[in-house]
Design a protein around this motif. Structure first.
Motif, mmCIF file in Angstrom:
data_model
loop_
_atom_site.group_PDB
_atom_site.id
_atom_site.type_symbol
_atom_site.label_atom_id
_atom_site.label_comp_id
_atom_site.label_asym_id
_atom_site.label_seq_id
_atom_site.Cartn_x
_atom_site.Cartn_y
_atom_site.Cartn_z
ATOM 1 N N SER B 168 0.858 -1.182 0.000
ATOM 2 C CA SER B 168 0.000 0.000 0.000
ATOM 3 C C SER B 168 0.894 1.230 0.000
ATOM 4 O O SER B 168 1.752 1.371 0.874
ATOM 5 N N ALA B 169 0.701 2.109 -0.970
ATOM 6 C CA ALA B 169 1.633 3.225 -1.134
ATOM 7 C C ALA B 169 0.898 4.554 -1.091
ATOM 8 O O ALA B 169 -0.143 4.722 -1.735
ATOM 9 N N HIS B 170 1.432 5.497 -0.371
ATOM 10 C CA HIS B 170 0.834 6.817 -0.224
ATOM 11 C C HIS B 170 1.917 7.878 -0.417
ATOM 12 O O HIS B 170 2.914 7.880 0.293
ATOM 13 N N ASN B 171 1.715 8.734 -1.417
ATOM 14 C CA ASN B 171 2.645 9.836 -1.675
ATOM 15 C C ASN B 171 4.097 9.362 -1.852
ATOM 16 O O ASN B 171 4.998 9.781 -1.114
ATOM 17 N N CYS B 172 4.315 8.495 -2.828
ATOM 18 C CA CYS B 172 5.661 7.961 -3.070
ATOM 19 C C CYS B 172 6.059 8.150 -4.526
ATOM 20 O O CYS B 172 5.203 8.195 -5.414
ATOM 21 N N VAL B 173 7.361 8.196 -4.763
ATOM 22 C CA VAL B 173 7.899 8.168 -6.113
ATOM 23 C C VAL B 173 8.719 6.895 -6.272
ATOM 24 O O VAL B 173 9.641 6.642 -5.483
ATOM 25 N N PHE B 174 8.372 6.105 -7.273
ATOM 26 C CA PHE B 174 9.093 4.862 -7.544
ATOM 27 C C PHE B 174 9.887 5.056 -8.828
ATOM 28 O O PHE B 174 9.319 5.243 -9.902
ATOM 29 N N GLY B 175 11.214 5.044 -8.725
ATOM 30 C CA GLY B 175 12.071 5.329 -9.873
ATOM 31 C C GLY B 175 11.983 4.235 -10.934
ATOM 32 O O GLY B 175 11.463 3.134 -10.695
ATOM 33 N N SER B 176 12.536 4.537 -12.109
ATOM 34 C CA SER B 176 12.522 3.593 -13.228
ATOM 35 C C SER B 176 13.100 2.251 -12.790
ATOM 36 O O SER B 176 14.120 2.184 -12.113
ATOM 37 N N TYR B 177 12.473 1.202 -13.234
ATOM 38 C CA TYR B 177 12.942 -0.170 -13.010
ATOM 39 C C TYR B 177 13.213 -0.475 -11.536
ATOM 40 O O TYR B 177 14.020 -1.333 -11.200
ATOM 41 N N SER B 178 12.521 0.229 -10.656
ATOM 42 C CA SER B 178 12.613 -0.160 -9.246
ATOM 43 C C SER B 178 11.533 -1.197 -8.962
ATOM 44 O O SER B 178 10.473 -1.200 -9.595
ATOM 45 N N TYR B 179 11.825 -2.079 -8.019
ATOM 46 C CA TYR B 179 10.843 -3.079 -7.586
ATOM 47 C C TYR B 179 10.675 -2.928 -6.080
ATOM 48 O O TYR B 179 11.651 -2.964 -5.318
ATOM 49 N N THR B 180 9.443 -2.764 -5.642
ATOM 50 C CA THR B 180 9.171 -2.518 -4.227
ATOM 51 C C THR B 180 8.108 -3.485 -3.735
ATOM 52 O O THR B 180 7.005 -3.539 -4.289
ATOM 53 N N GLN B 181 8.449 -4.216 -2.690
ATOM 54 C CA GLN B 181 7.459 -5.082 -2.049
ATOM 55 C C GLN B 181 7.705 -4.999 -0.550
ATOM 56 O O GLN B 181 8.493 -5.753 0.015
ATOM 57 N N VAL B 182 7.042 -4.032 0.087
ATOM 58 C CA VAL B 182 7.382 -3.734 1.485
ATOM 59 C C VAL B 182 6.140 -3.634 2.374
ATOM 60 O O VAL B 182 6.254 -3.193 3.522
ATOM 61 N N GLY B 183 4.966 -4.003 1.869
ATOM 62 C CA GLY B 183 3.767 -4.033 2.720
ATOM 63 C C GLY B 183 3.058 -2.700 2.821
ATOM 64 O O GLY B 183 1.885 -2.577 2.508
ATOM 65 N N ASP B 184 3.809 -1.679 3.216
ATOM 66 C CA ASP B 184 3.203 -0.379 3.491
ATOM 67 C C ASP B 184 4.275 0.681 3.326
ATOM 68 O O ASP B 184 5.375 0.514 3.808
ATOM 69 N N ILE B 185 3.965 1.769 2.652
ATOM 70 C CA ILE B 185 5.004 2.770 2.437
ATOM 71 C C ILE B 185 4.363 4.127 2.204
ATOM 72 O O ILE B 185 3.303 4.231 1.587
ATOM 73 N N SER B 186 5.005 5.175 2.744
ATOM 74 C CA SER B 186 4.484 6.511 2.466
ATOM 75 C C SER B 186 5.614 7.529 2.431
ATOM 76 O O SER B 186 6.658 7.349 3.050
ATOM 77 N N ASN B 187 5.396 8.596 1.670
ATOM 78 C CA ASN B 187 6.346 9.701 1.567
ATOM 79 C C ASN B 187 7.782 9.234 1.343
ATOM 80 O O ASN B 187 8.716 9.684 2.007
ATOM 81 N N THR B 188 7.941 8.324 0.403
ATOM 82 C CA THR B 188 9.256 7.729 0.186
ATOM 83 C C THR B 188 9.638 7.842 -1.286
ATOM 84 O O THR B 188 8.787 7.737 -2.162
ATOM 85 N N TYR B 189 10.918 8.063 -1.529
ATOM 86 C CA TYR B 189 11.457 8.056 -2.882
ATOM 87 C C TYR B 189 12.264 6.771 -3.046
ATOM 88 O O TYR B 189 13.245 6.558 -2.318
ATOM 89 N N VAL B 190 11.828 5.929 -3.966
ATOM 90 C CA VAL B 190 12.570 4.688 -4.224
ATOM 91 C C VAL B 190 13.428 4.922 -5.459
ATOM 92 O O VAL B 190 12.915 5.227 -6.543
ATOM 93 N N LYS B 191 14.730 4.795 -5.286
ATOM 94 C CA LYS B 191 15.671 5.108 -6.371
ATOM 95 C C LYS B 191 15.467 4.215 -7.598
ATOM 96 O O LYS B 191 15.144 3.040 -7.457
ATOM 97 N N PRO B 192 15.736 4.755 -8.791
ATOM 98 C CA PRO B 192 15.723 3.904 -9.974
ATOM 99 C C PRO B 192 16.648 2.700 -9.780
ATOM 100 O O PRO B 192 17.727 2.833 -9.203
ATOM 101 N N GLY B 193 16.189 1.553 -10.246
ATOM 102 C CA GLY B 193 17.046 0.361 -10.206
ATOM 103 C C GLY B 193 17.203 -0.263 -8.838
ATOM 104 O O GLY B 193 18.052 -1.124 -8.650
ATOM 105 N N ARG B 194 16.413 0.152 -7.879
ATOM 106 C CA ARG B 194 16.477 -0.502 -6.575
ATOM 107 C C ARG B 194 15.488 -1.665 -6.542
ATOM 108 O O ARG B 194 14.344 -1.531 -6.962
ATOM 109 N N VAL B 195 15.946 -2.810 -6.038
ATOM 110 C CA VAL B 195 15.050 -3.955 -5.842
ATOM 111 C C VAL B 195 14.953 -4.157 -4.341
ATOM 112 O O VAL B 195 15.956 -4.435 -3.678
#
Lengths: 483, 483
Positions: B168-195
């Protein structure tokens, strides 16, 4: 018994309540179209910016049927039919009833309920002045290639190739290949092959096809698909329609300015379409030249023929090896059948009445300004089944020619046709100029998109369509915020 | 400014309210897909007897998008995306929250509002236990080939090829080719290419693609379509999809019992599909053998490759010149790129993690029971970017290998994957037997029909779709009357 069969039984019961004095429609329709076909075809819906949009259907089977304009359908089976609501009256239109003027308070819509239609054309606005906003078809069965044209129906049965035109009908049976245009009718049986036009206090036209002749062209036995020459002609060309429903086709011939050619029309051979021409869905053109402002309506076949200009081919008209001059009207389900050896020529401003069969045994030439009806194979037949419009106009007290009986005023009769042809050409956009204000169907249909709807593909609901409602998208929501 | 442009501006405003601390999405999407394309494609909707039916959209553009299951869409632009609601929870399902058991009081549905999705996959039921009946995507922008998988979104931006999975994501930016599986996330920037995979209190997996490497495979510049090897691969094969949307195709290869092959998949060359195989729409098969119970999800490319049996190719996975043993998982957007000279072999029960790039410079052989991640070109890379599942299970206090950092319990991590693969195979019908009770998508999709919806073709509303609502047809109405 699955739900589609239950629906069929429900329709039979409803229609039988209306028609209990005439017939039991059950044997007519119970096995007419098999279940596989009823669930085998998609329905489609035309979308343009020019036609008011509203579509709702519930508890219905719509296999192969085309819709345009505002339509509401419930508890009905509509098979390979055309429900064309592009001439429905609009909110604000004013209709004159006797001396009274009535304004429409909402857009007119087509409402189909508890009915069973097979390969039926529904078109035009209703002329029922007591029900201005609703063009209703209720408790009605209509068989192959029938036309319901501006005619609200309640409790009616239309045999194959029957046409009911500008007539409100209640509890009537219209026999095969009968044509009825009488304004208002109830509890009446119209014989197969009768062509009947009546305007109370003005005129009445009657023609009756010979039973044996009719049997050759349109033969109907309860519960079976119709047979005969007209049916054979259509069936022989049926396969040409198949690819049209499977592929998105590009325009097979050039479409000039002001013209429109439905992607659901068949176009074969050296066919040419001129400016302001309208070719409707399910029209069939082969080696056909449609001159400026001409049209080919639904279920028309124009084959090895040329239409010079402003020629009208009404729904179901067939023109084969014929050459038409300017401004000719070919009525509903007329069958103009020339051959390479026995071609047919029609002079300008002539009127081929609805349900006329011309099956040429010799080359035939119809003079300009002629009204033609009935059954014609030879020049002698033509002599007996036509009259010059000029002569017609002089008739004030009736005329009998062969199986035709006319009473009343010939001039009014001729003018009714002339006005109607003019009206049809206008509605179809035949007189369109890019700077003028006279766009019609030919122009308004140019940018049409099609929604495609499928029935449940399997299970107890197989063949029924999910309930669907479509409305215009509102627009004001996205207005930009003023600073 | 026409209504479609106004809608786009309205979406920009809404998303920017959420993301004001991170970015202005306007420059990203304002000119990304031109108007002609947004109004140039039909949307379509799958109809079966197995999936609950409800579909409503208002004030939206749905160009080229596919829908299945209960969906409600408003004020959104959804371009060539897949909105697959075939695993939504049903009324009556019981979900366990901590120790509490909660029963669904209505069917779950997907709700998309004020959002802009391009070539995005939306699938699976949401894991947001606070909103059991509604899988909501609100005020969100997702770019090319992103995956929103069981992840409710509010105010998010997904770059190209980004995947958000069971989060569940609230107010986040997920960079190119990033993969996120963390249950719950908010106000977070996930860098491109992060798994990034994390289960609070149990484990955390992190891998970070090198910036230059990532740039070769997925390069994104604000407001332009992405570039790089992954994009080139897809674009080079785009033309193969065109005929699929224009023609109704028959099965191009035999489809055995229990299997289903979407008519909207590309099938080329000597391709073979075995029992219980699922091939989803927008999958691409060329010289591919899919062994029993295998599947190819949306946006998969399986080319010159064989999948022995029960192999899962998650959304966007690409398998080229590779030979997979039994029971292998290839994660989202993984790129397994062998060549004729440098083929790739994968041993049974191995797990290729989501967003893994294997671009073989030499023949590569992945042993059975191996977990693989990251960026691999050589056997040496493989050594550094994989671990046997057995070794993984022994890890209790972390592991670092190259750009990968793992902390927590390896056994739980391995079992989470194993359970998930089992679940995916079950859901897809890999273990189906005609007498058993284990039908899945492969069987339920067999008799699917497609409704096709078009936008307004011209005028101020061009590109917007008329409001449409579709509901199940009720059935009890036609119950026969008891005597």
């Amino acid at each position: 018994m699955n739900q589609l069969q239950k629906l069929l039984e429900s329709i039979v019961t409803r229609v039988n309540v209306n028609l209990r004095e005439f017939t039991d429609v059950g044997p007519h329709i119970r096995n007419l179209v098999d279940r596989k076909r009823l669930s085998g075809f998609y329905a489609f819906y035309g979308l343009t910016q020019h036609h008011p949009l509203y579509f709702k259907f519930v508890e219905s089977c719509l296999s192969g049927t085309y819709f345009l304009g505002k339509c509401d359908t419930s508890r009905s089976i509509i098979y390979k039919s055309d429900i064309r609501g592009d001439e429905l009256k609009r909110r604000g239109d004013v209709v004159t009833v006797g001396g009274l003027k009535v304004r429409l308070l909402s857009d007119e819509f087509i409402s189909i309920r508890d009915s069973y239609l097979v390969k039926t054309l529904v078109h035009n606005h209703s002329h029922d002045l007591e029900n201005l906003e609703k063009f209703a078809i209720r408790n009605t069965v209509a068989l192959h290639w029938s036309n319901i044209h501006g005619s609200p129906m309640e409790g009616c049965f239309l045999g194959p190739f029957a046409t009911v035109d500008l007539t409100s009908a209640h509890n009537c049976v219209f026999g095969s290949y009968s044509y009825t245009q009488v304004g208002d009718i109830s509890n009446t049986y119209v014989k197969p092959g009768r062509v009947w036009i009546k305007s109370e206090g003005e005129f009445e036209f009657n023609y009756q096809f010979d039973e044996d002749v009719l049997h050759q062209y349109v033969a109907y036995e309860t519960g079976k698909p119709p047979k005969g020459i007209l049916m054979d002609y259509v069936e022989d060309r049926k396969a040409d329609f198949l690819p049209i429903y499977s592929f998105v086709q590009e325009h097979p011939v050039p479409v000039p300015p002001g013209a429109s050619l439905s992607p659901y029309a068949v176009v074969k051979g050296q066919t040419r379409v001129d400016r302001n021409v309208l070719v409707a869905q399910r029209a069939y053109l082969e080696e056909a030249w449609l001159g400026e402002g001409s049209n080919a309506q639904e279920n028309c076949y124009i084959v090895h023929s040329s239409l010079e200009a402003e020629d009208v081919t009404a729904h179901g008209g067939k023109i084969i090896h014929a050459h038409l001059g300017r401004h000719i009207f070919v009525g509903f389900n007329a069958f103009l059948h020339g051959t390479p050896e026995n071609p047919l020529q029609v002079g300008e401003n002539s009127i081929i009445m609805p349900h006329t069969i011309i099956d040429a045994d010799e080359p035939l030439e119809i003079p300009a300004e002629t009204l033609v009806w009935g059954y014609i194979r030879t020049a002698a037949d033509l002599e007996q089944n036509s009259i010059s419009l000029k002569e017609l106009e002089d008739i004030t007290d009736g005329l009998e020619m062969g199986a035709m009986r006319f009473s009343g005023n010939g001039k009014i009769f001729a003018n009714v046709f002339r006005d109607r042809i003019r009206h049809i050409l206008e509605e179809n956009g035949a007189f369109y100029t890019p700077t003028g204000n006279n766009a019609g169907h030919a122009q308004k249909n140019q940018e049409m998109a099609f929604n495609i709807m499928q029935p449940y593909p399997s299970g107890d609901l197989e063949g029924l369509y999910p309930a669907l409602e479509i409305n215009p998208t509102s627009v004001d929501y996205f207005a930009p915020i003023e600073d």
